[in-house]
Design a protein around this motif. Structure first.
Motif, PDB file in Angstrom:
ATOM      1  N   SER A 123       0.851  -1.191   0.000  1.00  0.00           N
ATOM      2  CA  SER A 123       0.000   0.000   0.000  1.00  0.00           C
ATOM      3  C   SER A 123       0.887   1.241   0.000  1.00  0.00           C
ATOM      4  O   SER A 123       0.997   1.942   0.999  1.00  0.00           O
ATOM      5  CB  SER A 123      -0.924   0.006   1.219  1.00  0.00           C
ATOM      6  OG  SER A 123      -0.174  -0.151   2.422  1.00  0.00           O
ATOM      7  N   PRO A 124       1.525   1.513  -1.129  1.00  0.00           N
ATOM      8  CA  PRO A 124       2.479   2.622  -1.168  1.00  0.00           C
ATOM      9  C   PRO A 124       1.893   3.945  -1.644  1.00  0.00           C
ATOM     10  O   PRO A 124       0.862   3.991  -2.309  1.00  0.00           O
ATOM     11  CB  PRO A 124       3.513   2.126  -2.182  1.00  0.00           C
ATOM     12  CG  PRO A 124       2.692   1.335  -3.160  1.00  0.00           C
ATOM     13  CD  PRO A 124       1.584   0.702  -2.349  1.00  0.00           C
ATOM     14  N   VAL A 125       2.602   5.011  -1.288  1.00  0.00           N
ATOM     15  CA  VAL A 125       2.399   6.315  -1.898  1.00  0.00           C
ATOM     16  C   VAL A 125       3.725   6.688  -2.546  1.00  0.00           C
ATOM     17  O   VAL A 125       4.797   6.449  -1.987  1.00  0.00           O
ATOM     18  CB  VAL A 125       1.970   7.377  -0.868  1.00  0.00           C
ATOM     19  CG1 VAL A 125       2.941   7.476   0.306  1.00  0.00           C
ATOM     20  CG2 VAL A 125       1.823   8.746  -1.537  1.00  0.00           C
ATOM     21  N   ASN A 126       3.657   7.241  -3.738  1.00  0.00           N
ATOM     22  CA  ASN A 126       4.861   7.648  -4.451  1.00  0.00           C
ATOM     23  C   ASN A 126       5.120   9.126  -4.190  1.00  0.00           C
ATOM     24  O   ASN A 126       4.286   9.982  -4.504  1.00  0.00           O
ATOM     25  CB  ASN A 126       4.690   7.394  -5.952  1.00  0.00           C
ATOM     26  CG  ASN A 126       4.539   5.915  -6.256  1.00  0.00           C
ATOM     27  OD1 ASN A 126       5.517   5.176  -6.291  1.00  0.00           O
ATOM     28  ND2 ASN A 126       3.301   5.477  -6.464  1.00  0.00           N
ATOM     29  N   LEU A 127       6.262   9.415  -3.590  1.00  0.00           N
ATOM     30  CA  LEU A 127       6.655  10.773  -3.232  1.00  0.00           C
ATOM     31  C   LEU A 127       7.651  11.252  -4.279  1.00  0.00           C
ATOM     32  O   LEU A 127       8.703  10.631  -4.478  1.00  0.00           O
ATOM     33  CB  LEU A 127       7.280  10.791  -1.838  1.00  0.00           C
ATOM     34  CG  LEU A 127       6.473  10.045  -0.757  1.00  0.00           C
ATOM     35  CD1 LEU A 127       7.235  10.035   0.570  1.00  0.00           C
ATOM     36  CD2 LEU A 127       5.085  10.664  -0.590  1.00  0.00           C
ATOM     37  N   VAL A 128       7.330  12.366  -4.945  1.00  0.00           N
ATOM     38  CA  VAL A 128       8.086  12.743  -6.141  1.00  0.00           C
ATOM     39  C   VAL A 128       8.401  14.238  -6.141  1.00  0.00           C
ATOM     40  O   VAL A 128       7.529  15.065  -5.862  1.00  0.00           O
ATOM     41  CB  VAL A 128       7.297  12.399  -7.420  1.00  0.00           C
ATOM     42  CG1 VAL A 128       8.146  12.677  -8.658  1.00  0.00           C
ATOM     43  CG2 VAL A 128       6.821  10.949  -7.409  1.00  0.00           C
ATOM     44  N   LEU A 129       9.647  14.568  -6.471  1.00  0.00           N
ATOM     45  CA  LEU A 129      10.041  15.931  -6.812  1.00  0.00           C
ATOM     46  C   LEU A 129      10.504  15.911  -8.263  1.00  0.00           C
ATOM     47  O   LEU A 129      11.579  15.387  -8.570  1.00  0.00           O
ATOM     48  CB  LEU A 129      11.175  16.432  -5.902  1.00  0.00           C
ATOM     49  CG  LEU A 129      10.902  16.492  -4.400  1.00  0.00           C
ATOM     50  CD1 LEU A 129      12.095  17.112  -3.680  1.00  0.00           C
ATOM     51  CD2 LEU A 129       9.633  17.271  -4.100  1.00  0.00           C
ATOM     52  N   GLN A 130       9.677  16.447  -9.153  1.00  0.00           N
ATOM     53  CA  GLN A 130      10.090  16.529 -10.552  1.00  0.00           C
ATOM     54  C   GLN A 130      11.125  17.645 -10.698  1.00  0.00           C
ATOM     55  O   GLN A 130      11.070  18.663 -10.005  1.00  0.00           O
ATOM     56  CB  GLN A 130       8.894  16.805 -11.456  1.00  0.00           C
ATOM     57  CG  GLN A 130       7.866  15.687 -11.489  1.00  0.00           C
ATOM     58  CD  GLN A 130       8.350  14.455 -12.257  1.00  0.00           C
ATOM     59  OE1 GLN A 130       9.498  14.372 -12.691  1.00  0.00           O
ATOM     60  NE2 GLN A 130       7.461  13.485 -12.421  1.00  0.00           N
ATOM     61  N   SER A 131      12.074  17.456 -11.608  1.00  0.00           N
ATOM     62  CA  SER A 131      13.217  18.352 -11.724  1.00  0.00           C
ATOM     63  C   SER A 131      13.744  18.311 -13.158  1.00  0.00           C
ATOM     64  O   SER A 131      13.308  17.483 -13.977  1.00  0.00           O
ATOM     65  CB  SER A 131      14.315  17.897 -10.766  1.00  0.00           C
ATOM     66  OG  SER A 131      14.789  16.608 -11.142  1.00  0.00           O
ATOM     67  N   PRO A 132      14.690  19.176 -13.503  1.00  0.00           N
ATOM     68  CA  PRO A 132      15.315  19.067 -14.822  1.00  0.00           C
ATOM     69  C   PRO A 132      15.947  17.704 -15.060  1.00  0.00           C
ATOM     70  O   PRO A 132      15.918  17.178 -16.181  1.00  0.00           O
ATOM     71  CB  PRO A 132      16.366  20.177 -14.790  1.00  0.00           C
ATOM     72  CG  PRO A 132      15.811  21.197 -13.852  1.00  0.00           C
ATOM     73  CD  PRO A 132      15.122  20.395 -12.790  1.00  0.00           C
ATOM     74  N   GLN A 133      16.479  17.087 -13.997  1.00  0.00           N
ATOM     75  CA  GLN A 133      17.073  15.757 -14.130  1.00  0.00           C
ATOM     76  C   GLN A 133      16.010  14.713 -14.483  1.00  0.00           C
ATOM     77  O   GLN A 133      16.230  13.849 -15.334  1.00  0.00           O
ATOM     78  CB  GLN A 133      17.792  15.364 -12.829  1.00  0.00           C
ATOM     79  CG  GLN A 133      19.020  16.186 -12.537  1.00  0.00           C
ATOM     80  CD  GLN A 133      18.694  17.478 -11.795  1.00  0.00           C
ATOM     81  OE1 GLN A 133      17.532  17.847 -11.633  1.00  0.00           O
ATOM     82  NE2 GLN A 133      19.738  18.172 -11.349  1.00  0.00           N
ATOM     83  N   SER A 134      14.851  14.798 -13.830  1.00  0.00           N
ATOM     84  CA  SER A 134      13.798  13.824 -14.131  1.00  0.00           C
ATOM     85  C   SER A 134      13.236  14.042 -15.534  1.00  0.00           C
ATOM     86  O   SER A 134      12.863  13.076 -16.212  1.00  0.00           O
ATOM     87  CB  SER A 134      12.677  13.915 -13.090  1.00  0.00           C
ATOM     88  OG  SER A 134      12.010  15.155 -13.146  1.00  0.00           O
ATOM     89  N   ALA A 135      13.198  15.288 -15.985  1.00  0.00           N
ATOM     90  CA  ALA A 135      12.723  15.567 -17.343  1.00  0.00           C
ATOM     91  C   ALA A 135      13.619  14.907 -18.381  1.00  0.00           C
ATOM     92  O   ALA A 135      13.134  14.391 -19.394  1.00  0.00           O
ATOM     93  CB  ALA A 135      12.658  17.074 -17.572  1.00  0.00           C
ATOM     94  N   LYS A 136      14.925  14.905 -18.127  1.00  0.00           N
ATOM     95  CA  LYS A 136      15.860  14.277 -19.052  1.00  0.00           C
ATOM     96  C   LYS A 136      15.679  12.761 -19.106  1.00  0.00           C
ATOM     97  O   LYS A 136      16.088  12.110 -20.065  1.00  0.00           O
ATOM     98  CB  LYS A 136      17.293  14.606 -18.640  1.00  0.00           C
ATOM     99  CG  LYS A 136      17.664  16.081 -18.813  1.00  0.00           C
ATOM    100  CD  LYS A 136      19.076  16.347 -18.335  1.00  0.00           C
ATOM    101  CE  LYS A 136      19.437  17.820 -18.476  1.00  0.00           C
ATOM    102  NZ  LYS A 136      20.814  18.112 -17.977  1.00  0.00           N
ATOM    103  N   GLN A 137      15.062  12.201 -18.060  1.00  0.00           N
ATOM    104  CA  GLN A 137      14.819  10.759 -18.001  1.00  0.00           C
ATOM    105  C   GLN A 137      13.378  10.418 -18.403  1.00  0.00           C
ATOM    106  O   GLN A 137      12.857   9.377 -17.989  1.00  0.00           O
ATOM    107  CB  GLN A 137      15.096  10.239 -16.584  1.00  0.00           C
ATOM    108  CG  GLN A 137      16.524  10.437 -16.135  1.00  0.00           C
ATOM    109  CD  GLN A 137      16.782   9.923 -14.726  1.00  0.00           C
ATOM    110  OE1 GLN A 137      17.913   9.952 -14.239  1.00  0.00           O
ATOM    111  NE2 GLN A 137      15.749   9.422 -14.046  1.00  0.00           N
TER     112      GLN A 137
END
Length: 367
Positions: free
Chosen positions: A173-187
């Motif tokens: 029963s997870p929650v996904n904790l996310v900080l989107q960033s320029p690095q994540s955009a490149k991926q």
């Protein structure tokens, strides 16, 4: 004989008028925030009448949605379902089922790789720069959707709490904790491996009841909570730009994330949203400074009560709202138009109300 009051009289009267219990802001863990937004969806009759929120109508192609299907956000999928009894704080809604605001992803597979109907709601204000944001939410038990409570400026400045219904089962029963960033955009907008992603297990099943989800955003870190318990602290790629809060429930058929589409209508239900934050708006900043000299700040702030249990029962669901208390939101500026009738506050004396009316044409309205 009519006597014109002196300037000194109006100065004293105005000073009395603007004083309030929380005039200089709201504190969370000793951090002061100047502004607030609070919405009680358990008793809200019609979301279109709430000027704090804007329902979204848009379409996104499968290519831009990065999935086998596109997305079709429509206000018809945002449904108010207030409590049957306006004096209750838990129970069934007037339309049946859990009371609260419903964000619906429609079930069924679109033809020819078409669009999946979904729901999204954003705050009218986009000047939120650091703050503490929380929402009482119950996740759907229908597989194939992504439920999201998040702050957003753009695809590289984003704070997410996301729930994938396909990840929910008896042992997970997870929650996904996310900080989107320029690095994540490149991926390809994947935050894994950037220091801005955690798949955090919860000690309960999110589809079995309401829980409060919260994130506290400071210049150096974002702290994530569930029912008042700290889950994780992320300190890389912390956003530094003002933005807005979003509630979203969607699916694009991506087997690596939302999955779906759901076989039947999937409901995300929200009891409330609260935010205590600083504004990036220079006008609001000057307004705060003008009424809150440093010597008055300590005595004119209010601590935000912390949630200590899941908001499921009639008593626990009745979480505290400053906006439902007398004299705790004075000088909180209001976006949009307000009628004179709703703007005059008869909390002091009749002469005070007359004074408010007299200065209304030259002042911004306050609540």
């Amino acid at each position: 004989m009519f006597v014109v009051p002196s300037i000194a009289f109006f100065a004293v009267l105005f000073a009395a008028l603007v004083r309030s219990d929380c005039e200089c802001g709201y504190t969370v863990n000793s951090t002061l925030y100047t502004d607030l937004i609070e919405t009680d969806f358990l008793h809200l009759q019609n979301i279109t009448g709430d000027t704090d929120w804007q329902g979204q109508d848009y379409t996104v192609s499968a290519e831009l949605a990065r999935g086998p299907y596109g997305k079709n956000a429509s206000t018809t999928n945002i449904v108010a379902n207030p409590l049957k009894n306006e004096y209750d704080w838990a129970g069934d809604g007037v339309n049946g089922g859990d009371a609260g605001l419903q964000l619906i992803v429609r079930g069924g597979t679109p033809e020819n790789g078409g669009l999946i109907p979904m729901a999204e709601l954003v705050t009218s204000r986009d000047d939120m720069l650091y703050g503490s944001f929380r929402a009482g939410i119950k996740i759907t038990n229908v597989n194939g959707t992504c439920a999201a409570f998040f702050w957003y400026w753009n695809n590289t400045q984003e704070i997410d709490m996301e729930f994938l219904s396909t990840q929910m089962n008896e042992t997970s029963s997870p929650v996904n904790l996310v900080l989107q960033s320029p690095q994540s955009a490149k991926q390809g907008f994947s935050a894994q491996g950037t220091g801005g992603f955690v798949n955090q297990q919860l000690p309960y099943q999110p589809d079995e009841g309401f829980h409060e989800y919260r994130f506290d955003w400071s210049p150096n870190a974002v702290e994530f909570y569930a029912d008042g318990v700290l889950l994780q602290t992320l300190s890389k790629s912390v956003p530094n730009t003002p933005g807005h809060i979003t509630l979203s429930h969607w699916s694009n058929g991506d087997p690596g994330w939302s999955a779906g589409p759901p076989v039947s209508d999937a409901l995300l239900t929200v009891e409330y949203v609260k935010g205590y934050f600083n504004s990036s708006d220079p006008k609001r900043q000057e307004d705060w400074k003008s009424r809150c000299p440093s010597t008055a700040t300590v005595n004119s702030t209010c601590a935000v009560p912390e949630v200590k249990e899941a908001p499921n029962g009639n008593s626990s669901a009745h979480t505290f709202f400053f906006s439902q208390e007398k004299n705790m939101t004075t000088n909180q500026t209001v976006g949009g138009e307000k009628s004179i009738a709703s703007s005059i506050r008869w909390t002091q004396t009749a002469s005070t109300a007359v004074f408010v009316f007299m200065v209304a044409s030259t002042m911004e309205w306050f609540i």
